[in-house]
Design a protein around this motif. Structure first.
Motif, mmCIF file in Angstrom:
data_model
loop_
_atom_site.group_PDB
_atom_site.id
_atom_site.type_symbol
_atom_site.label_atom_id
_atom_site.label_comp_id
_atom_site.label_asym_id
_atom_site.label_seq_id
_atom_site.Cartn_x
_atom_site.Cartn_y
_atom_site.Cartn_z
ATOM 1 N N VAL A 108 27.390 30.558 36.761
ATOM 2 C CA VAL A 108 27.927 29.259 37.162
ATOM 3 C C VAL A 108 26.856 28.179 37.058
ATOM 4 O O VAL A 108 27.119 27.065 36.587
ATOM 5 N N ARG A 109 25.662 28.508 37.458
ATOM 6 C CA ARG A 109 24.555 27.551 37.363
ATOM 7 C C ARG A 109 24.305 27.177 35.903
ATOM 8 O O ARG A 109 24.119 26.002 35.556
ATOM 9 N N THR A 110 24.312 28.172 35.016
ATOM 10 C CA THR A 110 24.077 27.934 33.590
ATOM 11 C C THR A 110 25.186 27.082 32.986
ATOM 12 O O THR A 110 24.932 26.139 32.230
ATOM 13 N N MET A 111 26.448 27.412 33.318
ATOM 14 C CA MET A 111 27.576 26.661 32.775
ATOM 15 C C MET A 111 27.576 25.215 33.274
ATOM 16 O O MET A 111 27.856 24.276 32.515
ATOM 17 N N SER A 112 27.254 25.043 34.549
ATOM 18 C CA SER A 112 27.222 23.706 35.121
ATOM 19 C C SER A 112 26.139 22.857 34.465
ATOM 20 O O SER A 112 26.349 21.680 34.148
ATOM 21 N N ARG A 113 24.985 23.458 34.257
ATOM 22 C CA ARG A 113 23.898 22.736 33.579
ATOM 23 C C ARG A 113 24.276 22.357 32.160
ATOM 24 O O ARG A 113 23.945 21.274 31.679
ATOM 25 N N LYS A 114 24.968 23.244 31.486
ATOM 26 C CA LYS A 114 25.378 22.983 30.104
ATOM 27 C C LYS A 114 26.250 21.731 30.035
ATOM 28 O O LYS A 114 26.041 20.852 29.195
ATOM 29 N N THR A 115 27.234 21.648 30.920
ATOM 30 C CA THR A 115 28.116 20.481 30.953
ATOM 31 C C THR A 115 27.350 19.222 31.328
ATOM 32 O O THR A 115 27.522 18.165 30.708
ATOM 33 N N ALA A 127 30.960 23.504 35.926
ATOM 34 C CA ALA A 127 30.993 24.818 35.276
ATOM 35 C C ALA A 127 32.339 25.040 34.599
ATOM 36 O O ALA A 127 32.399 25.570 33.480
ATOM 37 N N PHE A 128 33.414 24.628 35.249
ATOM 38 C CA PHE A 128 34.749 24.775 34.660
ATOM 39 C C PHE A 128 34.859 23.977 33.367
ATOM 40 O O PHE A 128 35.430 24.434 32.374
ATOM 41 N N LEU A 129 34.309 22.769 33.348
ATOM 42 C CA LEU A 129 34.398 21.907 32.167
ATOM 43 C C LEU A 129 33.573 22.421 30.991
ATOM 44 O O LEU A 129 33.723 21.923 29.868
ATOM 45 N N SER A 130 32.728 23.414 31.223
ATOM 46 C CA SER A 130 31.952 23.992 30.115
ATOM 47 C C SER A 130 32.866 24.659 29.094
ATOM 48 O O SER A 130 32.518 24.803 27.920
ATOM 49 N N GLU A 131 34.042 25.099 29.559
ATOM 50 C CA GLU A 131 35.042 25.776 28.728
ATOM 51 C C GLU A 131 34.521 27.066 28.089
ATOM 52 O O GLU A 131 35.045 27.539 27.086
ATOM 53 N N LEU A 132 33.491 27.646 28.669
ATOM 54 C CA LEU A 132 32.973 28.908 28.143
ATOM 55 C C LEU A 132 33.941 30.042 28.478
ATOM 56 O O LEU A 132 34.509 30.088 29.577
ATOM 57 N N LYS A 173 34.595 20.759 52.462
ATOM 58 C CA LYS A 173 34.369 20.672 53.902
ATOM 59 C C LYS A 173 33.593 21.865 54.446
ATOM 60 O O LYS A 173 32.713 21.712 55.292
ATOM 61 N N GLN A 174 33.940 23.060 53.978
ATOM 62 C CA GLN A 174 33.297 24.257 54.522
ATOM 63 C C GLN A 174 31.936 24.531 53.886
ATOM 64 O O GLN A 174 31.091 25.183 54.501
ATOM 65 N N VAL A 175 31.754 24.074 52.662
ATOM 66 C CA VAL A 175 30.466 24.291 51.987
ATOM 67 C C VAL A 175 29.809 22.930 51.742
ATOM 68 O O VAL A 175 28.997 22.486 52.535
ATOM 69 N N SER A 176 30.175 22.250 50.652
ATOM 70 C CA SER A 176 29.604 20.924 50.378
ATOM 71 C C SER A 176 30.264 20.318 49.156
ATOM 72 O O SER A 176 30.874 21.025 48.344
ATOM 73 N N TYR A 177 30.112 18.999 49.013
ATOM 74 C CA TYR A 177 30.574 18.336 47.795
ATOM 75 C C TYR A 177 29.757 18.799 46.601
ATOM 76 O O TYR A 177 30.262 18.887 45.485
ATOM 77 N N ASP A 178 28.479 19.069 46.815
ATOM 78 C CA ASP A 178 27.629 19.558 45.726
ATOM 79 C C ASP A 178 28.197 20.851 45.145
ATOM 80 O O ASP A 178 28.206 21.046 43.930
ATOM 81 N N ALA A 179 28.650 21.739 46.020
ATOM 82 C CA ALA A 179 29.212 23.010 45.561
ATOM 83 C C ALA A 179 30.481 22.767 44.750
ATOM 84 O O ALA A 179 30.710 23.407 43.718
ATOM 85 N N LEU A 180 31.302 21.828 45.209
ATOM 86 C CA LEU A 180 32.527 21.497 44.486
ATOM 87 C C LEU A 180 32.203 20.938 43.106
ATOM 88 O O LEU A 180 32.841 21.294 42.109
ATOM 89 N N MET A 181 31.197 20.070 43.040
ATOM 90 C CA MET A 181 30.786 19.509 41.750
ATOM 91 C C MET A 181 30.248 20.593 40.818
ATOM 92 O O MET A 181 30.501 20.580 39.615
ATOM 93 N N GLN A 182 29.481 21.520 41.397
ATOM 94 C CA GLN A 182 28.937 22.624 40.597
ATOM 95 C C GLN A 182 30.071 23.422 39.953
ATOM 96 O O GLN A 182 30.025 23.770 38.759
ATOM 97 N N ILE A 183 31.095 23.699 40.732
ATOM 98 C CA ILE A 183 32.250 24.444 40.233
ATOM 99 C C ILE A 183 32.972 23.646 39.150
ATOM 100 O O ILE A 183 33.349 24.186 38.107
ATOM 101 N N TYR A 184 33.173 22.349 39.390
ATOM 102 C CA TYR A 184 33.884 21.497 38.438
ATOM 103 C C TYR A 184 33.142 21.405 37.109
ATOM 104 O O TYR A 184 33.726 21.563 36.035
ATOM 105 N N TYR A 228 34.056 34.355 36.715
ATOM 106 C CA TYR A 228 32.748 34.067 37.312
ATOM 107 C C TYR A 228 32.897 33.053 38.446
ATOM 108 O O TYR A 228 32.273 33.182 39.505
ATOM 109 N N LEU A 229 33.748 32.048 38.224
ATOM 110 C CA LEU A 229 33.956 31.038 39.253
ATOM 111 C C LEU A 229 34.687 31.616 40.463
ATOM 112 O O LEU A 229 34.396 31.243 41.607
#
Length: 252
Positions: free
Chosen positions: A116-123, A78-83, A65-76, A89-90
């Protein structure tokens, strides 16, 4: 001087977001967020954070709500990268998001933004590859596919196959993590499935028995265990997983 804490959580995405809630609620100084309570320094005190779905939802709602769904997806993603080390970093990334908003996406000089950008792209890239690599085998009337991936992409594969095969019953089995994603023509769900259990049931009309016991388990309210959906997004955001890929994350 305030003590420094090591947050210990259960490895789930909900558990991680619960850590974020406690960080803001307490103002703790946090040096590490990890899954194992291994003492590496006498100067750091461990604090076990129990996963709380309501607190997790508060954090995900605030980001959306305060930022965006895109930001939430980016975080998710990146988390799933399991690095290793992704949690801190998150945490830094989320702090920047709440302070400056989504404009930080282009501030690649900040280490947490770049990581975070790198991890999100990896996933995202591994997910994209897997969409074309998953091969189903037919057992009775159930489609089964084993996979082994570097990132934990299983939770973000289901929507694609549900849309592609809405009238099929299927299971995608992450052998490496002993988790299975199931679809029964109605719902998608994650649950633990060890290779040894799979082998045993294969000799005993595996899928019929497994599916029956799985749905029996889900139907008994007092036995429901939210950790079976470990690493999942809150259900209200599932619909976004099939349409939304973090900006700049797609394969090129």
């Amino acid at each position: 001087m305030k003590p420094v804490f090591r947050y210990v959580y259960d490895r789930s995405f909900e558990g991680f977001l619960t850590c974020i809630y406690h960080f803001y609620k307490t103002g703790d100084r946090v040096s590490e967020i990890c899954c194992d309570d291994i003492h590496t320094s006498f100067l750091v005190e461990s604090k076990k954070i129990e996963t709380d779905q309501k607190l997790s939802n508060k954090v995900s709602d605030a980001i959306a709500k305060q930022v965006s769904y895109d930001a939430l997806m980016q975080i998710y993603f990146a988390f799933l990268s399991e690095l290793p080390g992704r949690e801190l970093y998150l945490l830094d990334y989320i702090r920047l998001l709440f302070k400056h908003g989504s404009c930080i996406e282009h501030q690649l000089t900040r280490e947490c933004v770049q990581k975070v950008r790198t991890m999100s792209r990896k996933t995202s890239r591994e997910r994209h590859r897997m969409l074309g690599l998953v091969r189903f085998q037919i057992y009775k009337n159930i489609l089964y596919a084993p996979i082994e991936t570097e990132c934990f992409v299983l939770p973000v594969l289901g929507g694609h196959f549900q849309k592609r095969m809405p009238n099929e019953i299927f299971m995608i089995h992450d052998v490496k993590r002993s988790m299975a994603l199931t679809y029964d023509r109605r719902i998608l769900a994650l649950f633990p499935l060890k290779e040894s259990e799979l082998d045993r049931h294969r000799r005993e009309d595996f899928f019929e028995q497994l599916w029956q016991s799985y749905h029996t388990h889900l139907s008994i309210e007092e036995r429901k265990n939210p950790k079976l959906q470990s690493q999942h997004m809150p259900k209200k955001y599932w619909k976004y997983l099939t349409e939304m890929v973090p900006e700049g994350s797609e394969d090129r």
